[in-house]
Structure formats: structure tokens, C-alpha cells
Design a protein around this motif. Sequence first.
Motif, PDB file in Angstrom:
ATOM      1  N   GLN A   1       0.839  -1.196   0.000  1.00 41.96           N
ATOM      2  CA  GLN A   1       0.000   0.000   0.000  1.00 41.96           C
ATOM      3  C   GLN A   1       0.878   1.251   0.000  1.00 41.96           C
ATOM      4  O   GLN A   1       0.625   2.190  -0.750  1.00 41.96           O
TER       5      GLN A   1
ATOM      6  N   THR B   1       2.431   1.789  -3.376  1.00 33.27           N
ATOM      7  CA  THR B   1       1.422   2.255  -4.315  1.00 33.27           C
ATOM      8  C   THR B   1       1.194   3.752  -4.155  1.00 33.27           C
ATOM      9  O   THR B   1       1.157   4.488  -5.151  1.00 33.27           O
ATOM     10  N   TYR B   2       1.060   4.229  -2.923  1.00 33.20           N
ATOM     11  CA  TYR B   2       0.883   5.667  -2.690  1.00 33.20           C
ATOM     12  C   TYR B   2       2.082   6.461  -3.190  1.00 33.20           C
ATOM     13  O   TYR B   2       1.924   7.530  -3.779  1.00 33.20           O
TER      14      TYR B   2
ATOM     15  N   LEU C   1       1.992   6.488  -7.026  1.00 35.39           N
ATOM     16  CA  LEU C   1       0.920   7.338  -7.521  1.00 35.39           C
ATOM     17  C   LEU C   1       1.161   8.813  -7.221  1.00 35.39           C
ATOM     18  O   LEU C   1       0.435   9.675  -7.715  1.00 35.39           O
ATOM     19  N   GLY C   2       2.147   9.093  -6.395  1.00 32.29           N
ATOM     20  CA  GLY C   2       2.413  10.471  -6.017  1.00 32.29           C
ATOM     21  C   GLY C   2       1.417  11.007  -5.002  1.00 32.29           C
ATOM     22  O   GLY C   2       1.249  12.216  -4.870  1.00 32.29           O
ATOM     23  N   ASP C   3       0.766  10.119  -4.280  1.00 26.79           N
ATOM     24  CA  ASP C   3      -0.226  10.512  -3.271  1.00 26.79           C
ATOM     25  C   ASP C   3       0.476  10.686  -1.924  1.00 26.79           C
ATOM     26  O   ASP C   3       0.312   9.885  -1.003  1.00 26.79           O
ATOM     27  N   GLU C   4       1.265  11.750  -1.847  1.00 24.40           N
ATOM     28  CA  GLU C   4       2.108  11.952  -0.678  1.00 24.40           C
ATOM     29  C   GLU C   4       1.336  12.135   0.623  1.00 24.40           C
ATOM     30  O   GLU C   4       1.815  11.787   1.687  1.00 24.40           O
ATOM     31  N   ARG C   5       0.132  12.652   0.544  1.00 24.83           N
ATOM     32  CA  ARG C   5      -0.588  12.904   1.801  1.00 24.83           C
ATOM     33  C   ARG C   5      -0.968  11.617   2.524  1.00 24.83           C
ATOM     34  O   ARG C   5      -1.179  11.616   3.721  1.00 24.83           O
ATOM     35  N   HIS C   6      -1.022  10.494   1.801  1.00 18.17           N
ATOM     36  CA  HIS C   6      -1.322   9.212   2.435  1.00 18.17           C
ATOM     37  C   HIS C   6      -0.062   8.425   2.801  1.00 18.17           C
ATOM     38  O   HIS C   6      -0.149   7.408   3.485  1.00 18.17           O
ATOM     39  N   VAL C   7       1.090   8.890   2.333  1.00 19.66           N
ATOM     40  CA  VAL C   7       2.326   8.146   2.519  1.00 19.66           C
ATOM     41  C   VAL C   7       2.693   7.992   3.986  1.00 19.66           C
ATOM     42  O   VAL C   7       3.082   6.909   4.423  1.00 19.66           O
TER      43      VAL C   7
ATOM     44  N   ALA D   1       8.643  10.629  -0.554  1.00 25.28           N
ATOM     45  CA  ALA D   1       7.408  11.411  -0.496  1.00 25.28           C
ATOM     46  C   ALA D   1       7.655  12.758   0.171  1.00 25.28           C
ATOM     47  O   ALA D   1       7.141  13.780  -0.283  1.00 25.28           O
TER      48      ALA D   1
ATOM     49  N   ARG E   1       9.283  15.038  -2.248  1.00 26.35           N
ATOM     50  CA  ARG E   1       8.307  15.492  -3.250  1.00 26.35           C
ATOM     51  C   ARG E   1       7.401  16.588  -2.702  1.00 26.35           C
ATOM     52  O   ARG E   1       6.949  17.450  -3.452  1.00 26.35           O
TER      53      ARG E   1
END
Length: 115
Positions: free
Chosen positions: A5, A8-9, A12-18, A48, A51
Motif C-alpha cells: 500500500q 502504491t501511494y 501514484l504520487g499521493d504523498e498525503r497518504h504516505v 514522499a 516530493r
Amino acid sequence: MAAFQLSTYVALGDERHVLQAGQTALDSIGEKSDRKRAAVIYADIAKARFRLGDTGEGVAYARRALEAAQRTESTWGLQHLATIETTLAGQHDQAARELLGDLIATRRGAGTSPA
């Protein structure tokens, strides 16, 4: 599953969930059998943070990744860390430059090449 998971974050560049996924992944690794994965998890969190523009936290997590890779003699961890060398090289922060030097020296000592 937690490490997947997190990856995947990051991908996807979904740093706020990292950070949340990273902590979950760290909590999921066992005392001895999975400790080598800590280096990879810390490196993902570091990516992350860089980024997001948070150099201080990025360096802190990358340093934890390097220490975990050294402690567990994890070639996989060192190779994963090599993916942020370019990011570290582009930083003007002294701590980032020192970490880059430590990472390169550790990799050379271990006989691994950058990813």
C-alpha cells in the motif's frame, strides 16, 4: 500488504497518504524476520517528503533508511536508497549533502551500485 500500500501511494504520487501508510507498514514488520524491509519503507517515506518539499523530514527518513540498511546489512535497502541520490544531490541543505556522502560511501563499502 501494508508495504505494498505504501509503495502504491508513493508510485501514484499521493504523498498525503504516505505517512499514514508508512507508519502502518513499519508497525506491520516483525521484530527480526522483516526488519530488513524497514530500510525500504523509510526510503519510500523519504521520497514522499522530498516530493512535498519537506527537505528536513526527507533527510531524516532517508537517514533512518540508511541506518536500517546498515544495521541489517540489507543490500535491497541500499539499492532502494540509491533511487533518491539524485534528489539528495540537488539539495543545498548541508544535512542532505552529508547524507549523500554517507550513502555513497556505504554503497561502495558494500559493493553495490546505484539503482
